[in-house]
Design a protein around this motif. Structure first.
Motif, PDB file in Angstrom:
ATOM      1  N   SER A  54      30.120  35.702  44.060  1.00 32.11           N
ATOM      2  CA  SER A  54      30.660  34.340  44.051  1.00 32.11           C
ATOM      3  C   SER A  54      29.582  33.276  43.940  1.00 32.11           C
ATOM      4  CB  SER A  54      31.484  34.091  45.320  1.00 32.11           C
ATOM      5  OG  SER A  54      30.671  34.152  46.477  1.00 32.11           O
ATOM      6  N   ARG A  55      28.298  33.646  44.143  1.00 30.56           N
ATOM      7  CA  ARG A  55      27.216  32.671  44.089  1.00 30.56           C
ATOM      8  C   ARG A  55      26.036  33.220  43.300  1.00 30.56           C
ATOM      9  NH1 ARG A  55      28.747  32.553  49.624  1.00 30.56           N
ATOM     10  NH2 ARG A  55      29.696  30.580  50.263  1.00 30.56           N
ATOM     11  N   SER A  56      25.310  32.346  42.643  1.00 31.08           N
ATOM     12  CA  SER A  56      24.087  32.721  41.941  1.00 31.08           C
ATOM     13  C   SER A  56      22.976  32.979  42.961  1.00 31.08           C
ATOM     14  CB  SER A  56      23.657  31.596  41.007  1.00 31.08           C
ATOM     15  OG  SER A  56      23.230  30.469  41.772  1.00 31.08           O
TER      16      SER A  56
ATOM     17  N   ALA B 214      31.917  29.883  36.596  1.00 31.95           N
ATOM     18  CA  ALA B 214      30.832  29.084  36.020  1.00 31.95           C
ATOM     19  C   ALA B 214      29.502  29.811  36.124  1.00 31.95           C
ATOM     20  CB  ALA B 214      30.754  27.738  36.723  1.00 31.95           C
ATOM     21  N   TYR B 215      29.306  30.577  37.191  1.00 37.53           N
ATOM     22  CA  TYR B 215      28.058  31.313  37.388  1.00 37.53           C
ATOM     23  C   TYR B 215      27.987  32.555  36.515  1.00 37.53           C
ATOM     24  CZ  TYR B 215      25.439  35.037  39.801  1.00 37.53           C
ATOM     25  OH  TYR B 215      24.663  36.120  40.108  1.00 37.53           O
TER      26      TYR B 215
ATOM     27  N   THR C  72      37.502  32.174  41.493  1.00 38.98           N
ATOM     28  CA  THR C  72      37.340  30.728  41.593  1.00 38.98           C
ATOM     29  C   THR C  72      36.605  30.182  40.371  1.00 38.98           C
ATOM     30  OG1 THR C  72      35.216  30.903  42.728  1.00 38.98           O
ATOM     31  CG2 THR C  72      37.193  30.920  44.102  1.00 38.98           C
TER      32      THR C  72
ATOM     33  N   ASP D 245      34.095  28.212  40.428  1.00 38.75           N
ATOM     34  CA  ASP D 245      32.660  28.264  40.712  1.00 38.75           C
ATOM     35  C   ASP D 245      32.083  29.624  40.356  1.00 38.75           C
ATOM     36  OD1 ASP D 245      32.598  25.669  41.587  1.00 38.75           O
ATOM     37  OD2 ASP D 245      32.634  26.171  43.719  1.00 38.75           O
TER      38      ASP D 245
ATOM     39  N   GLN E 185      22.040  29.776  44.569  1.00 38.28           N
ATOM     40  CA  GLN E 185      23.032  29.358  45.562  1.00 38.28           C
ATOM     41  C   GLN E 185      22.959  30.220  46.816  1.00 38.28           C
ATOM     42  OE1 GLN E 185      26.387  29.784  42.918  1.00 38.28           O
ATOM     43  NE2 GLN E 185      26.604  27.572  42.643  1.00 38.28           N
TER      44      GLN E 185
END
Length: 282
Positions: free
Chosen positions: A57-59, A110-111, A105, A107, A62
């Motif tokens: 869910s995060r780079s 996008a990642y 999501t 987000d 992030q």
């Protein structure tokens, strides 16, 4: 298998330490108390450190910022390797045209998804207009209607013979001391079983993340597999993945595995860690 060993004693025998994130460095309460001291000890001892996480869910940037916000200082983005990175690399080479559908999501999309390849949440798909859908990606367990959009995903994959990519192989994750929630990998396994198909999974226990981490650290030094220790809280992802890749493994009790059931879990699964220790802070 060595039991109740001190993590600090175990770590002395290795040049590189791979740590799972959730269940090893942090859990549902936040950072594991004392983990900053462990990170400092590993750095002061000259160990090469990598965080291997199935969180898509995060780079890495992030993730590093999130650790900083939670109070863990000094982790760099290049030290964090995520299953989302592996999925992104696959899509860059394989999804070169058409739209990519996703569960998750915006987000996360996008990642992971390519900026020059249009992406669309499953909720926005018209099942009568899917000829240009080139891939389906399971990104996250949030951001969609579980009933309507999982049903729509099943029908999309029934109608279109396209790659289905699972960016996070975890089937569940802890949300409290004794409670878990279904993760992206669990949703994907459900759809796989319904369709009798095998999807493309990224993250532990599959080898891509370990291979990437191994190649990455060898850009900065000389490491063999015998120089590496993988530390995790889950037999079926962290420990199995490390065992399959051929590195030493250590199981800790700060996440998914309980000391009360560990013998039964190991016996039932046949997945045997090299070491068992309470946590990485002792």
């Amino acid at each position: 298998m060595e039991r109740n060993a001190s993590f600090f004693t175990i770590a002395r025998s290795f040049k590189a330490i791979f740590l799972d994130s959730y269940g090893v460095v942090k859990n549902h309460r936040g950072l594991i108390p004392g983990v900053q001291g462990t990170i400092n000890y590993l750095r002061d001892s000259g160990k090469t450190l990598r965080i291997l996480t199935n969180d898509a869910s995060r780079s890495p940037e992030q993730q590093a910022a999130r650790f900083e916000h939670q109070g863990l200082k000094g982790l760099q983005p290049e030290e964090i390797i995520t299953s989302g990175m592996m999925a992104h690399m696959y899509l860059v080479h394989k999804a070169k045209s058409g739209r990519v559908a996703y569960l998750g999501t915006p987000d996360a999309a996008a990642y992971i998804l390519r900026a020059d390849c249009p992406s669309v949440p499953v909720s926005d798909i018209d099942l009568d207009d899917i000829d240009d859908i080139s891939a389906m990606v399971f990104l996250d367990d949030e951001g969609f209607d579980w009933n309507q959009d999982i049903n729509k995903t099943v029908n999309l994959l029934r109608k279109r013979n396209i790659p289905a990519i699972v960016a996070n192989s975890d089937k569940l994750y802890p949300v409290a001391q004794n409670d878990v929630s279904i993760a992206t990998g669990g949703i994907a396994r459900l759809v796989e079983s319904i369709l009798n198909r095998n999807f493309i999974h990224f993250g532990k226990p599959d080898s891509q993340m370990f291979s990437y981490a191994f190649d990455h650290i060898n850009q900065y030094g000389q490491f063999g597999k015998s120089d590496i220790l993988m530390v995790g809280d889950t037999l079926h992802t962290d420990i199995l993945g490390g065992n399959k890749f051929g590195v030493a493994t250590a199981l800790v009790f700060t996440g998914n595995t309980s000391p009360d059931t560990v013998d039964l879990d190991i016996s039932a699964s046949g997945i045997i860690p090299d070491y068992i220790c309470p946590s990485i802070v002792h």
